[in-house]
Every structure is written in C-alpha cells, then in structure tokens.
Scaffold this motif. Structure first.
Motif, PDB file in Angstrom:
ATOM      1  N   GLY A 185       0.765  -1.556  -0.031  1.00 40.26           N
ATOM      2  CA  GLY A 185       0.066  -0.234  -0.023  1.00 40.26           C
ATOM      3  C   GLY A 185       0.927   1.289   0.027  1.00 40.26           C
ATOM      4  O   GLY A 185      -0.053   2.522   0.209  1.00 40.26           O
ATOM      5  N   GLY A 186       2.002   1.026   0.096  1.00 36.18           N
ATOM      6  CA  GLY A 186       2.746   2.534   0.501  1.00 36.18           C
ATOM      7  C   GLY A 186       3.262   3.295  -1.516  1.00 36.18           C
ATOM      8  O   GLY A 186       3.608   4.537  -1.141  1.00 36.18           O
ATOM      9  N   GLU A 187       2.377   2.190  -1.784  1.00 38.65           N
ATOM     10  CA  GLU A 187       2.312   3.308  -3.460  1.00 38.65           C
ATOM     11  C   GLU A 187       0.737   3.819  -4.051  1.00 38.65           C
ATOM     12  O   GLU A 187       0.193   2.472  -4.045  1.00 38.65           O
ATOM     13  N   ILE A 188       0.539   4.342  -4.276  1.00 40.60           N
ATOM     14  CA  ILE A 188      -1.190   4.947  -4.375  1.00 40.60           C
ATOM     15  C   ILE A 188      -1.178   5.194  -5.963  1.00 40.60           C
ATOM     16  O   ILE A 188      -0.993   5.672  -6.305  1.00 40.60           O
ATOM     17  N   PRO A 189      -2.051   3.883  -6.745  1.00 42.35           N
ATOM     18  CA  PRO A 189      -2.317   4.355  -8.192  1.00 42.35           C
ATOM     19  C   PRO A 189      -2.542   5.663  -7.930  1.00 42.35           C
ATOM     20  O   PRO A 189      -3.868   6.886  -7.533  1.00 42.35           O
ATOM     21  N   ALA A 190      -2.677   5.772  -9.815  1.00 38.97           N
ATOM     22  CA  ALA A 190      -2.282   7.060  -9.667  1.00 38.97           C
ATOM     23  C   ALA A 190      -4.000   7.860  -9.691  1.00 38.97           C
ATOM     24  O   ALA A 190      -4.878   8.365  -9.460  1.00 38.97           O
ATOM     25  N   ASP A 191      -5.353   7.215  -9.943  1.00 39.57           N
ATOM     26  CA  ASP A 191      -6.623   7.661 -10.088  1.00 39.57           C
ATOM     27  C   ASP A 191      -6.808   8.306  -8.193  1.00 39.57           C
ATOM     28  O   ASP A 191      -7.772   8.730  -8.567  1.00 39.57           O
ATOM     29  N   ILE A 192      -6.584   7.112  -7.363  1.00 35.48           N
ATOM     30  CA  ILE A 192      -7.247   7.192  -6.171  1.00 35.48           C
ATOM     31  C   ILE A 192      -6.258   8.092  -5.600  1.00 35.48           C
ATOM     32  O   ILE A 192      -6.706   9.270  -4.969  1.00 35.48           O
ATOM     33  N   ALA A 193      -4.831   8.963  -6.090  1.00 33.10           N
ATOM     34  CA  ALA A 193      -3.911   9.788  -6.168  1.00 33.10           C
ATOM     35  C   ALA A 193      -4.355  11.161  -6.039  1.00 33.10           C
ATOM     36  O   ALA A 193      -3.992  12.479  -5.676  1.00 33.10           O
ATOM     37  N   GLN A 194      -5.444  10.994  -7.720  1.00 35.84           N
ATOM     38  CA  GLN A 194      -5.542  12.756  -7.481  1.00 35.84           C
ATOM     39  C   GLN A 194      -6.537  13.128  -7.144  1.00 35.84           C
ATOM     40  O   GLN A 194      -7.576  14.554  -7.370  1.00 35.84           O
TER      41      GLN A 194
END
Length: 208
Positions: A185-194
């Motif tokens: 979980g330490g990397e957030i998918p781009a669609d969620i990060a936005q």
C-alpha cells in the motif's frame, strides 16, 4: 504480544498468559496499571503515576532504559515487532528496543511539538506534529523513511494509518498520500492519488 495476552484487573493489577508472558513479581504487585500494549514477546504498561513498566524480551523493548523508566509524563505508547515509542506530555518522543525504531533520529528526538503518536507497523512508527506535518522512523522497508519531500513538507496531515509495512495519511483537502512498501500500500494508484474527496482511510495487513 505475538503469543500471549495481558489483561488489567479492576484492582489495577496486570495479569498475563501465553508463551513467555510471566509477569515479574514487582510489576504484578502494582495496583495502578491503567493501560497495556503488547508486541512480539513484550508488554509495556502505564501506571496512574504516568510511569511505564515493561517485561518480556529485553532486546526488543522488555527492558526500559533507566532514563525512560524515571519519566512520569507519558500520554501514549506503541510498539513495532522490535521496539517501542512513547509520547510525553511536553510533545517530545522517546524510543527503546532494537535500533530499528528503538533509536530516534536526531531531528525527531529534538521535536517538542508532537501531538500524536499515530501508529506503528511491524517495522516503523509515524507521528504528527502541531504544524500538521508527519514524521516517521524505523526500518526503511516499513516506511521508517518517508523519502518524499512533498509529503514531508505538507502541513495538512490529518490522520495516519498503516498496513504491515506501509503508511497512508489523509490530508485536510481530501487527498491521500502514502509511503513505505509499495506491495503493502505504500504506492497509491494514480486515479486514487488524484482524488480530493476521501473522508476516511483504513489499512488491512497489506492494503489500504
């Protein structure tokens, strides 16, 4: 603890059972225990006086350093698998146990504005400051190093939670940021990060 339980009686005494759980006589005789936290083979308890007591594996937090045992202003405390950390009333932190998490980096050790010791995963700790910033320490693979200047500089951190080896923080603008083990979980998918509409974040063992 990983293989044991501890409980607090209505008399303020602590009892424990399971593998390696035997409570030392001096701690078992106390009648003012108000809180207890366990990790892998170690229990730490807080007394009404504000002092901490510990028992279990000496090298992972079961033995309190004398300079910490003498303090009496602890608010909260948490443990990883290898170490413990505690927040004092004056806004500073202390840690003990193995060097992975049990030794505070100098910049964090000097802080006096910590308002919450948020959470601990297997390898690392995270805490928030009154400035709205988040700090972390411990093993790098567990998020003990944030490693992202943008996250480190943020002053709008609201809530921090963790998985087995990563951290995620909810910001006041509804955005979520994360660091640590990308597979947990330490990397957030781009669609969620936005997104700017997140109102709650929770973690499981390896996902948020």
């Amino acid at each position: 603890g990983k293989s044991a339980f501890a409980g607090i009686k209505n008399t303020g005494q602590v009892v424990a059972w399971g593998q390696g759980s035997e409570v030392p006589e001096s701690i078992g005789a106390l009648r003012d225990i108000v809180q207890c936290v366990g990790s892998d083979g170690v229990f730490v308890a807080r007394r009404e006086t504000g002092h901490l007591v510990a028992w279990g594996k000496p090298d992972t937090g079961g033995t309190l350093p004398p300079e910490i045992a003498m303090l009496s202003d602890f608010k909260t405390f948490l443990g990883t698998q290898y170490a413990f950390a505690a927040l004092r009333a004056k806004g500073s932190l202390v840690a003990w146990g193995r060097s992975t998490g049990g030794t505070l980096p100098a910049p964090i050790a000097s802080l006096t504005d910590v308002n919450e010791l948020c959470c601990a995963n297997q390898f690392a700790f995270a805490a928030t400051r009154s400035t709205g910033q988040v700090v972390a320490w411990g093993h790098q693979m567990g998020g003990g190093t944030i490693g992202n200047p943008e996250i480190e500089a943020r002053t709008d951190i609201e809530v921090v939670c963790c998985t087995f080896s990563a951290f995620a923080a909810l910001c006041t603008n509804g955005q979520v940021v994360a660091w640590g083990d990308g597979s947990a979980g330490g990397e957030i998918p781009a669609d969620i990060a936005q997104r700017r509409d997140i109102v709650q974040v929770v973690g499981s063992s390896a996902a948020f």
